[in-house]
Design an enzyme around this catalytic site. Structure first.
Site, PDB file in Angstrom:
ATOM      1  N   ASP A  80       1.608  -8.519 -10.531  1.00 41.18           N
ATOM      2  CA  ASP A  80       3.043  -8.291 -10.379  1.00 41.18           C
ATOM      3  C   ASP A  80       3.746  -9.513  -9.778  1.00 41.18           C
ATOM      4  OD1 ASP A  80       2.465  -5.828 -11.362  1.00 41.18           O
ATOM      5  OD2 ASP A  80       3.187  -4.682  -9.639  1.00 41.18           O
ATOM      6  N   ASP A 118       3.964  -9.661  -3.633  1.00 44.99           N
ATOM      7  CA  ASP A 118       3.984  -8.264  -4.044  1.00 44.99           C
ATOM      8  C   ASP A 118       2.896  -7.525  -3.281  1.00 44.99           C
ATOM      9  OD1 ASP A 118       5.090  -6.280  -6.236  1.00 44.99           O
ATOM     10  OD2 ASP A 118       2.921  -5.967  -6.127  1.00 44.99           O
ATOM     11  N   HIS A 153       0.986  -3.006 -11.678  1.00 45.10           N
ATOM     12  CA  HIS A 153       0.886  -2.356 -10.361  1.00 45.10           C
ATOM     13  C   HIS A 153      -0.330  -2.859  -9.588  1.00 45.10           C
ATOM     14  CE1 HIS A 153       4.270   0.338 -10.630  1.00 45.10           C
ATOM     15  NE2 HIS A 153       3.881   0.739 -11.835  1.00 45.10           N
ATOM     16  N   GLU A 160       0.707  -3.698  -2.713  1.00 43.85           N
ATOM     17  CA  GLU A 160       0.366  -2.320  -3.075  1.00 43.85           C
ATOM     18  C   GLU A 160       0.069  -1.593  -1.774  1.00 43.85           C
ATOM     19  OE1 GLU A 160       0.893  -1.376  -6.020  1.00 43.85           O
ATOM     20  OE2 GLU A 160       1.121  -3.379  -6.882  1.00 43.85           O
TER      21      GLU A 160
END
Length: 614
Positions: free
Chosen positions: A185, A39, A180, A41
């Site tokens: 995540d 994952d 998030h 960001e």
């Protein structure tokens, strides 16, 4: 089963009948697959204009977590306030974090050999690919599973209103709540993945190929043709898709025929021409083989014989080119399509005219052979040509060079082809260095590439000569089950293949193979097979573990051969991936975007050929 007499014989050599196929034989079992759930960001939603701020990844295998990877990343720009509100990551937090260029190698090593998993995979994979491209790092080939798409395939609206990670995590009782933040995540996505995989068992999906197929739409017509693979056996061999008129549409090879043929009827096969081919196919013919060499040879021969319309990468022997030094009083170089023994010295083969012309140009740069056409009759009244005035031709047309003197010049090329390229290549290499030293890098690069084409052609020709001169050669390789894969080679041609199963005498099997082997008609010193087939034999012979069982005649490298030029070729390959093609390299080559298919030098002794023929 090379040649018609070998069918019954090879069935005996392969041992007692076939075993019942297990579910694991249908593909890569999910129980043995390593997944890396990732994952990211980022500073925004565009992989082209935004940057990664955090990477989180969890490695799982067999339902167990075996490793985690997490780090903040300095995006090299300010993080927008609304992104900070969403993720909690601020510009201050990433100020001391490493840049993506430093993080990527560690992440790629962490994910090496695993199947990538992400929720909304195009987003995460798109950012990772863009980062690799910006850093000059190749993106490794890997299967990708999108848990969002998989959830949409397996869950109904009655179960979940949508397939967002925040909705799926509590539905599957995830131990980590999505926040998030990348690692949180990724941990939540692991639980979602495991929940989805539990739903696949009752559906009969137990292999990686079937799992990845669920994330793509499958043409219903293609799925309806899965029955064409029902009769295909396991094991190595060749498969032929046949059309409405029973014509060959496509020929391929595999170490596991059944698994490979089945893959054409799943969503894993995305090539448009293969989709078209499967739509036309009416049946699949399978040709089991003793081992991978026999399969590769049979595939090559079938493609050459039938020229199937969907084999775009087919290798047609009639398309290759050769450079010939003509057999006449004042020989010259010409590019021809056939080797006719006794009509000169031949160098090649070359895949296209461009490569052949590059080799010819390199030879003309090294030795002053005449470049005029037609038969030459010396005459003192002949005005000569511009090349003679430039010192690039000895002007035999004017009588300035005798037949004997010209023959010595032509002999430099003939000697290079047969054994020693030193006198031909040494002046060319010296000129490359001289041009580079003068700063004329473009001119040096052009000459360097010409010389590389020439050297590779010389090496290829001398490697082929190894087997062309051997009347019979018997090779054996371990078959992985305690037995031996056997091959009988005559003049570079595979004439018999079989397997001596564990516990049976190898010599007895060899005598049976030889008794029914194909008889070759090639004259002494000439190949009895296509160049491509002989090179397949050479590569099989060079694999670690191959044993030379028997040889009739002499198997030896010509000395000194092209072994002394291996370093030059390695520098050429390295230089092409460097900004300065003549600069020193302090590391290895670039990361490959995709692995080598099969489906990857000079020896100075009589037996050096088997270990590393030039």
């Amino acid at each position: 089963m090379i040649g018609s007499p070998l069918g019954p014989l090879l069935r005996r050599h392969r041992g007692a009948g076939s075993a019942q196929a297990t579910i694991d034989d249908l593909g890569t079992p999910l129980t043995g697959v390593t997944f890396v759930v990732v994952d990211l960001e980022t500073t925004g939603g565009s992989a082209q204009t935004d940057a990664i701020t955090e990477i989180g990844a969890v490695k799982v295998r067999g339902g167990e977590v075996v490793g985690e990877f997490g780090t903040l990343v300095d995006p090299g720009r300010a993080i927008p306030p609304f992104i900070s509100v969403l993720t909690g990551i601020t510009s201050t937090m990433v100020a001391t974090a490493p840049r993506i260029e430093a993080v990527l190698p560690h992440f790629l090593e962490f994910a090496r050999g695993a199947v990538l998993v992400a929720h909304n995979a195009p987003f995460d994979v798109g950012f990772l690919k863009a980062a690799c491209a910006a850093a000059g790092t190749g993106w490794p080939p890997a299967a990708v599973v999108d848990t969002a798409v998989l959830a949409r395939r397996l869950l109904t609206r009655d179960e979940v209103p949508n397939c967002k990670l925040g909705t799926l995590a509590p539905f599957f009782s995830a131990s980590t709540t999505p926040t998030h933040r990348a690692l949180d995540d990724a941990r939540a996505t692991v639980d979602v993945l495991h929940g989805l995989l539990e739903r696949l068992g009752p559906l009969g999906v137990t292999s990686l190929e079937e799992l990845t197929g669920l994330t793509r739409q499958v043409d219903p017509e293609r799925r309806r043709k899965r029955h064409l693979a029902e009769h295909v056996p396991h094991g190595p061999g060749v498969y032929v898709f046949r059309g409405p008129g029973d014509e060959p549409l496509y020929v391929g090879t595999s170490t596991d025929l059944r698994s490979r043929v089945r893959s054409y009827f799943t969503a894993g096969e995305q090539r448009s021409r293969m989709t078209e081919m499967v739509g036309l196919a009416q049946r699949v013919e399978s040709l089991p083989c003793a081992h991978d060499l026999e399969a590769a040879v049979r595939e090559l021969r079938l493609i050459s014989q039938h020229k199937p319309r969907y084999n775009r990468r087919s290798r047609f022997p009639e398309r290759v080119l050769w450079v010939r030094l003509t057999d006449e009083p004042f020989p010259r170089l010409s590019v021809v399509r056939r080797v006719v023994p006794g009509t000169g010295t031949f160098l090649g083969p070359f895949a296209d005219r461009r490569a052949a012309d590059a080799a010819v140009a390199a030879v003309h740069d090294a030795v002053p052979l005449r470049q005029c056409g037609g038969r030459l009759v010396p005459s003192p009244t002949h005005p000569g040509c511009a090349l003679a005035g430039m010192g690039r031709c000895g002007a035999p047309c004017t009588g300035a060079q005798s037949r004997e003197e010209y023959a010595a010049t032509a002999e430099v090329f003939a000697t290079a082809v047969s054994a020693d390229p030193g006198r031909l290549c040494a002046p060319l290499l010296a000129r490359v260095d001289r041009l580079a030293g003068l700063g004329r890098f473009e001119d040096a690069a052009v000459l360097r590439d010409r010389v590389a084409v020439l050297v590779r052609a010389l090496r290829r020709r001398q490697r082929l000569a190894l087997l062309a001169e051997v009347p019979e050669l018997t090779l054996a390789r371990p078959d992985g089950a305690g037995g031996w894969a056997l091959s009988v080679i005559r003049r570079g041609r595979l004439v018999a293949a079989g397997v001596a199963v564990r516990g049976t005498p190898v010599r007895t099997h060899l005598q049976l193979l030889k008794a029914t082997a194909e008889t070759v008609t090639a004259p002494a010193g000439e190949l009895a097979a296509s160049v491509e087939e002989t090179e397949l034999v050479l590569r099989w012979m060079e694999k670690p573990g191959t044993r030379l069982v028997e040889v009739t005649g002499t198997l030896a490298c010509r000395v000194p051969g092209t072994g002394g030029l291996r370093g030059f070729l390695e520098r050429v390959d390295a230089g092409r991936s460097a900004r300065d093609p003549f600069g020193e390299r302090d590391g290895g080559g670039p990361t490959r975007a995709r692995p080598d298919r099969v489906r990857g030098a000079g020896g100075r002794g009589r037996r050096a050929a088997l270990a590393s023929p030039v």
